[in-house]
Scaffold this motif. Structure first.
Motif, PDB file in Angstrom:
ATOM      1  N   GLY A 290      19.219  18.526  78.847  1.00 51.71           N
ATOM      2  CA  GLY A 290      19.092  17.982  77.503  1.00 51.71           C
ATOM      3  C   GLY A 290      18.245  18.804  76.562  1.00 51.71           C
ATOM      4  O   GLY A 290      17.866  18.321  75.488  1.00 51.71           O
ATOM      5  N   ASP A 291      17.943  20.052  76.913  1.00 50.93           N
ATOM      6  CA  ASP A 291      17.099  20.889  76.062  1.00 50.93           C
ATOM      7  C   ASP A 291      17.922  21.595  74.996  1.00 50.93           C
ATOM      8  O   ASP A 291      19.146  21.739  75.103  1.00 50.93           O
ATOM      9  CB  ASP A 291      16.357  21.928  76.906  1.00 50.93           C
ATOM     10  CG  ASP A 291      15.368  21.285  77.855  1.00 50.93           C
ATOM     11  OD1 ASP A 291      14.725  20.304  77.452  1.00 50.93           O
ATOM     12  OD2 ASP A 291      15.246  21.766  78.999  1.00 50.93           O
TER      13      ASP A 291
ATOM     14  N   GLY B 234      13.585  24.189  67.914  1.00 52.16           N
ATOM     15  CA  GLY B 234      12.825  23.655  66.794  1.00 52.16           C
ATOM     16  C   GLY B 234      13.636  22.860  65.792  1.00 52.16           C
ATOM     17  O   GLY B 234      13.074  22.329  64.825  1.00 52.16           O
ATOM     18  N   PHE B 235      14.954  22.736  66.005  1.00 48.43           N
ATOM     19  CA  PHE B 235      15.789  22.050  65.018  1.00 48.43           C
ATOM     20  C   PHE B 235      15.438  20.566  64.919  1.00 48.43           C
ATOM     21  O   PHE B 235      15.370  20.007  63.813  1.00 48.43           O
ATOM     22  CB  PHE B 235      17.266  22.226  65.379  1.00 48.43           C
ATOM     23  CG  PHE B 235      18.209  21.656  64.353  1.00 48.43           C
ATOM     24  CD1 PHE B 235      18.424  22.311  63.152  1.00 48.43           C
ATOM     25  CD2 PHE B 235      18.875  20.461  64.580  1.00 48.43           C
ATOM     26  CE1 PHE B 235      19.288  21.788  62.197  1.00 48.43           C
ATOM     27  CE2 PHE B 235      19.737  19.931  63.642  1.00 48.43           C
ATOM     28  CZ  PHE B 235      19.947  20.595  62.445  1.00 48.43           C
ATOM     29  N   LEU B 236      15.216  19.931  66.052  1.00 50.34           N
ATOM     30  CA  LEU B 236      14.854  18.512  66.016  1.00 50.34           C
ATOM     31  C   LEU B 236      13.542  18.298  65.262  1.00 50.34           C
ATOM     32  O   LEU B 236      13.402  17.330  64.503  1.00 50.34           O
ATOM     33  CB  LEU B 236      14.746  17.957  67.437  1.00 50.34           C
ATOM     34  CG  LEU B 236      16.070  17.705  68.168  1.00 50.34           C
ATOM     35  CD1 LEU B 236      15.806  17.266  69.598  1.00 50.34           C
ATOM     36  CD2 LEU B 236      16.892  16.647  67.440  1.00 50.34           C
TER      37      LEU B 236
ATOM     38  N   GLY C 170      29.274  18.266  69.791  1.00 47.15           N
ATOM     39  CA  GLY C 170      28.578  18.762  70.972  1.00 47.15           C
ATOM     40  C   GLY C 170      29.496  19.548  71.890  1.00 47.15           C
ATOM     41  O   GLY C 170      30.701  19.290  71.960  1.00 47.15           O
ATOM     42  N   PHE C 171      28.910  20.503  72.612  1.00 48.72           N
ATOM     43  CA  PHE C 171      29.646  21.309  73.592  1.00 48.72           C
ATOM     44  C   PHE C 171      28.912  21.222  74.927  1.00 48.72           C
ATOM     45  O   PHE C 171      27.689  21.395  74.982  1.00 48.72           O
ATOM     46  CB  PHE C 171      29.726  22.772  73.140  1.00 48.72           C
ATOM     47  CG  PHE C 171      30.589  22.994  71.934  1.00 48.72           C
ATOM     48  CD1 PHE C 171      31.891  23.434  72.070  1.00 48.72           C
ATOM     49  CD2 PHE C 171      30.094  22.730  70.657  1.00 48.72           C
ATOM     50  CE1 PHE C 171      32.697  23.629  70.958  1.00 48.72           C
ATOM     51  CE2 PHE C 171      30.890  22.925  69.540  1.00 48.72           C
ATOM     52  CZ  PHE C 171      32.194  23.373  69.686  1.00 48.72           C
ATOM     53  N   GLY C 172      29.667  20.944  75.996  1.00 47.38           N
ATOM     54  CA  GLY C 172      29.013  20.820  77.295  1.00 47.38           C
ATOM     55  C   GLY C 172      30.000  20.712  78.431  1.00 47.38           C
ATOM     56  O   GLY C 172      31.177  21.060  78.300  1.00 47.38           O
TER      57      GLY C 172
ATOM     58  N   CYS D 192      26.070  17.079  76.791  1.00 49.15           N
ATOM     59  CA  CYS D 192      25.885  17.080  75.335  1.00 49.15           C
ATOM     60  C   CYS D 192      24.656  16.274  74.898  1.00 49.15           C
ATOM     61  O   CYS D 192      24.630  15.712  73.788  1.00 49.15           O
ATOM     62  CB  CYS D 192      27.137  16.555  74.632  1.00 49.15           C
ATOM     63  SG  CYS D 192      28.539  17.692  74.742  1.00 49.15           S
ATOM     64  N   ALA D 193      23.635  16.237  75.748  1.00 45.72           N
ATOM     65  CA  ALA D 193      22.458  15.417  75.440  1.00 45.72           C
ATOM     66  C   ALA D 193      21.717  15.934  74.214  1.00 45.72           C
ATOM     67  O   ALA D 193      21.213  15.142  73.408  1.00 45.72           O
ATOM     68  CB  ALA D 193      21.521  15.380  76.647  1.00 45.72           C
ATOM     69  N   PHE D 194      21.633  17.246  74.061  1.00 41.68           N
ATOM     70  CA  PHE D 194      20.916  17.768  72.894  1.00 41.68           C
ATOM     71  C   PHE D 194      21.674  17.452  71.612  1.00 41.68           C
ATOM     72  O   PHE D 194      21.076  17.045  70.603  1.00 41.68           O
ATOM     73  CB  PHE D 194      20.706  19.273  73.021  1.00 41.68           C
ATOM     74  CG  PHE D 194      20.088  19.885  71.795  1.00 41.68           C
ATOM     75  CD1 PHE D 194      18.757  19.657  71.487  1.00 41.68           C
ATOM     76  CD2 PHE D 194      20.852  20.656  70.930  1.00 41.68           C
ATOM     77  CE1 PHE D 194      18.186  20.197  70.340  1.00 41.68           C
ATOM     78  CE2 PHE D 194      20.292  21.206  69.786  1.00 41.68           C
ATOM     79  CZ  PHE D 194      18.958  20.971  69.487  1.00 41.68           C
ATOM     80  N   ALA D 195      22.995  17.650  71.628  1.00 46.35           N
ATOM     81  CA  ALA D 195      23.787  17.338  70.436  1.00 46.35           C
ATOM     82  C   ALA D 195      23.653  15.858  70.077  1.00 46.35           C
ATOM     83  O   ALA D 195      23.540  15.497  68.894  1.00 46.35           O
ATOM     84  CB  ALA D 195      25.247  17.702  70.673  1.00 46.35           C
ATOM     85  N   ALA D 196      23.653  14.996  71.089  1.00 50.69           N
ATOM     86  CA  ALA D 196      23.484  13.562  70.833  1.00 50.69           C
ATOM     87  C   ALA D 196      22.105  13.271  70.247  1.00 50.69           C
ATOM     88  O   ALA D 196      21.955  12.402  69.375  1.00 50.69           O
ATOM     89  CB  ALA D 196      23.685  12.780  72.126  1.00 50.69           C
ATOM     90  N   ALA D 197      21.102  14.009  70.714  1.00 52.29           N
ATOM     91  CA  ALA D 197      19.749  13.826  70.173  1.00 52.29           C
ATOM     92  C   ALA D 197      19.689  14.256  68.706  1.00 52.29           C
ATOM     93  O   ALA D 197      18.994  13.631  67.886  1.00 52.29           O
ATOM     94  CB  ALA D 197      18.745  14.623  70.999  1.00 52.29           C
ATOM     95  N   VAL D 198      20.417  15.316  68.363  1.00 52.20           N
ATOM     96  CA  VAL D 198      20.483  15.758  66.965  1.00 52.20           C
ATOM     97  C   VAL D 198      21.131  14.673  66.110  1.00 52.20           C
ATOM     98  O   VAL D 198      20.648  14.337  65.014  1.00 52.20           O
ATOM     99  CB  VAL D 198      21.271  17.081  66.863  1.00 52.20           C
ATOM    100  CG1 VAL D 198      21.574  17.418  65.400  1.00 52.20           C
ATOM    101  CG2 VAL D 198      20.491  18.214  67.513  1.00 52.20           C
ATOM    102  N   GLU D 199      22.226  14.119  66.604  1.00 56.41           N
ATOM    103  CA  GLU D 199      22.911  13.041  65.878  1.00 56.41           C
ATOM    104  C   GLU D 199      21.972  11.858  65.660  1.00 56.41           C
ATOM    105  O   GLU D 199      21.878  11.313  64.546  1.00 56.41           O
ATOM    106  CB  GLU D 199      24.145  12.613  66.678  1.00 56.41           C
ATOM    107  CG  GLU D 199      24.792  11.315  66.228  1.00 56.41           C
ATOM    108  CD  GLU D 199      25.678  11.494  65.003  1.00 56.41           C
ATOM    109  OE1 GLU D 199      26.140  10.470  64.461  1.00 56.41           O
ATOM    110  OE2 GLU D 199      25.894  12.649  64.591  1.00 56.41           O
TER     111      GLU D 199
END
Length: 490
Positions: free
Chosen positions: A391-392, A399-401, A419-421, A429-436
């Motif tokens: 999820g990193d 630093g985007f978050l 997300g791509f995964g 796609c945990a990071f993309a979900a965190a961005v969302e």
């Protein structure tokens, strides 16, 4: 940060680590060769018996040494002619030369100082420090890639160079940690950053002044097994005040040649024991099997260096050269990319090309460069984000978050996150979900619902493109051809 710590020391010092690792691996063989080739003393043999046997062959005996491998060596004078040999403890006779092996000496000098004296020692120390940094950062990165420490040996996918790099790293990392830490300690002793007082003992004032007692009648030597011996130095002939100097695994002492009694003794200090243990762990002297294991792990370093460079080059090549990339201040569509290995950049390039063909002005940039004030004409943000490990953030999204959370107010233009995964990983796609989630929490309007692409699926990407085109009121066909390397499961 961890990837930077891992990448640049490895790239810059690859040649140095290559040399020190190969020379260390070669040196790791010698303790085993010594243990196999050297005649070994019997378990009940005492120093008195050994010394008597060697003295019978060499009356001018001056010194006996026992190496950690069990090899017994002796030095003597035959008249004015010095002599030395490896000794068979069962007979006291010579079985080989005690002269240093030139190959071992050459490898040792290469490993310790690169034939450059103190400057070379400092360079080798730098290599050991780099190896420590690489081992620690590499362990963290392996954990992230596999989805956590408990999944350390999880199956890997991806390009062969990256998989081979990780496979070797997760087997060899403990050995490389041990070798680098012990090397740094030994370097600290060499340069007197850490000071360990050598074993020393003041000679006793009262001695018998006699000589001639048979070695086999000396109680102190009879009480010392050869298995504990390190060194026995004989008193100088004709000097009634000189003594036997006995050094063992426990300490050192003086033995009266006239009475055979132990006149003085000093145990090794904790620091001396620690120093000797660290030297044993690093060299394998006295721990031949461990030495071979560490040597095998060191052989992985050249492979790690080569695969690391190949992985870095592949990542650079995977990022496409974006043509006709609009200026940030003039673009209607801003595509922000978070990629680790480079494949997401390929999808971004396909998306940007299709949007330009549809009459859009497009600016493509890494997520790390996100700055809302730059995008004065932006009508939409399209965020394409991969996930690294558990999820990193991938390399180009660090630093985007934090940047989103620091926004006082969200951009006026809506956004869509793709997300791509790989669904076989728990943190798909945990990071993309965190961005969302972070964007929604800030009140950033959504152009499209969150979506995800599994294993670089061109079909999924085409489907998402049609949904995006419908939202924009344009025909949008995303015909992406991912460049997939030939892979196989290790």
């Amino acid at each position: 940060m961890m990837r930077i710590l891992h990448r640049w020391p490895g790239l810059v010092l690859a040649a140095l680590l290559f040399v020190t690792a190969l020379s260390g691996a070669a040196l790791s063989i010698f303790p085993t060769l010594d243990a196999v080739q050297a005649p070994q003393a019997g378990a009940t043999l005492t120093v008195a018996e050994l010394a008597a046997r060697v003295q019978a062959s060499h009356p001018g005996l001056e010194q006996i040494k026992r190496a950690p491998s069990g090899q017994i060596s002796a030095w003597w004078f035959d008249g004015s002619q010095p002599g030395s040999a490896i000794i068979d403890p069962a007979t006291g006779r010579d079985v080989g030369s005690a002269d240093p092996d030139p190959v071992r000496r050459w490898l040792t000098t290469l490993h310790r100082s690169l034939f450059m004296g103190d400057g070379g020692r400092l360079t080798a120390t730098t290599g050991a420090l780099a190896m420590l940094v690489l081992a620690i950062s590499g362990a963290v990165l392996v954990s992230r890639r596999t989805g956590g420490w408990r999944r350390w040996f999880a199956r890997l996918r991806g390009p062969w160079a990256g998989r081979l790099h990780t496979e070797i790293a997760r087997v060899a990392v403990l050995g490389l940690l041990l070798s680098s830490v012990t090397a740094l300690w030994m370097s600290a002793e060499t340069f007197e950053i850490v000071t360990i007082e050598a074993a020393s003992l003041e000679a006793p004032a009262q001695v018998s002044g006699r000589a001639g007692l048979a070695l086999t009648q000396m109680a102190a030597l009879n009480a010392t097994p050869v298995a504990e011996l390190r060194e026995l130095s004989f008193p100088a002939p004709g000097d009634p005040q000189d003594l036997f100097t006995l050094r063992t695994d426990r300490g050192m002492g003086y033995v009266d040649p006239g009475t055979g009694t132990l006149l003085a003794w000093q145990d090794l200090s904790f620091g001396q024991h620690l120093s000797e243990t660290i030297a044993m762990l690093h060299t394998g002297q006295g721990a031949a099997v461990l030495g071979l294991i560490l040597g095998l792990m060191a052989l992985g370093v050249p492979v790690l260096a080569v695969t690391g460079v190949l992985t870095w080059l592949a990542g650079r090549r995977a990022r496409p050269q974006l043509k006709d990339n609009a200026q940030a201040a003039q673009a209607e569509t801003v595509v922000l990319v978070g990629s680790e290995g480079g494949s997401t950049w390929g999808f971004a390039a396909t998306l940007a090309s299709a949007l330009r063909d549809a009459g859009q002005s497009v600016h493509v940039a890494p997520m790390t460069g996100f700055a809302p004030s730059r995008y004065r004409q932006a009508q939409r943000f399209l965020i394409l984000a991969a996930t690294y490990g558990e999820g990193d953030a991938p390399a180009s999204a660090k630093g985007f978050l934090d940047q989103i959370q620091a926004l006082r107010e969200p951009p006026a233009a809506p956004m869509a996150v793709l997300g791509f995964g790989d669904r076989s990983f728990p943190a798909f796609c945990a990071f993309a979900a965190a961005v969302e989630s972070a964007a929604r929490a800030k009140g950033w309007a959504a152009l499209l619902p969150f979506d995800a692409i599994d294993r670089q699926s061109s079909q999924d990407f085409t489907r998402w493109g049609r949904t995006l085109g419908h939202a924009l009121g344009i025909e949008l066909e995303l015909a992406h051809q991912p460049v997939l390397p030939a892979t196989q499961t290790l």
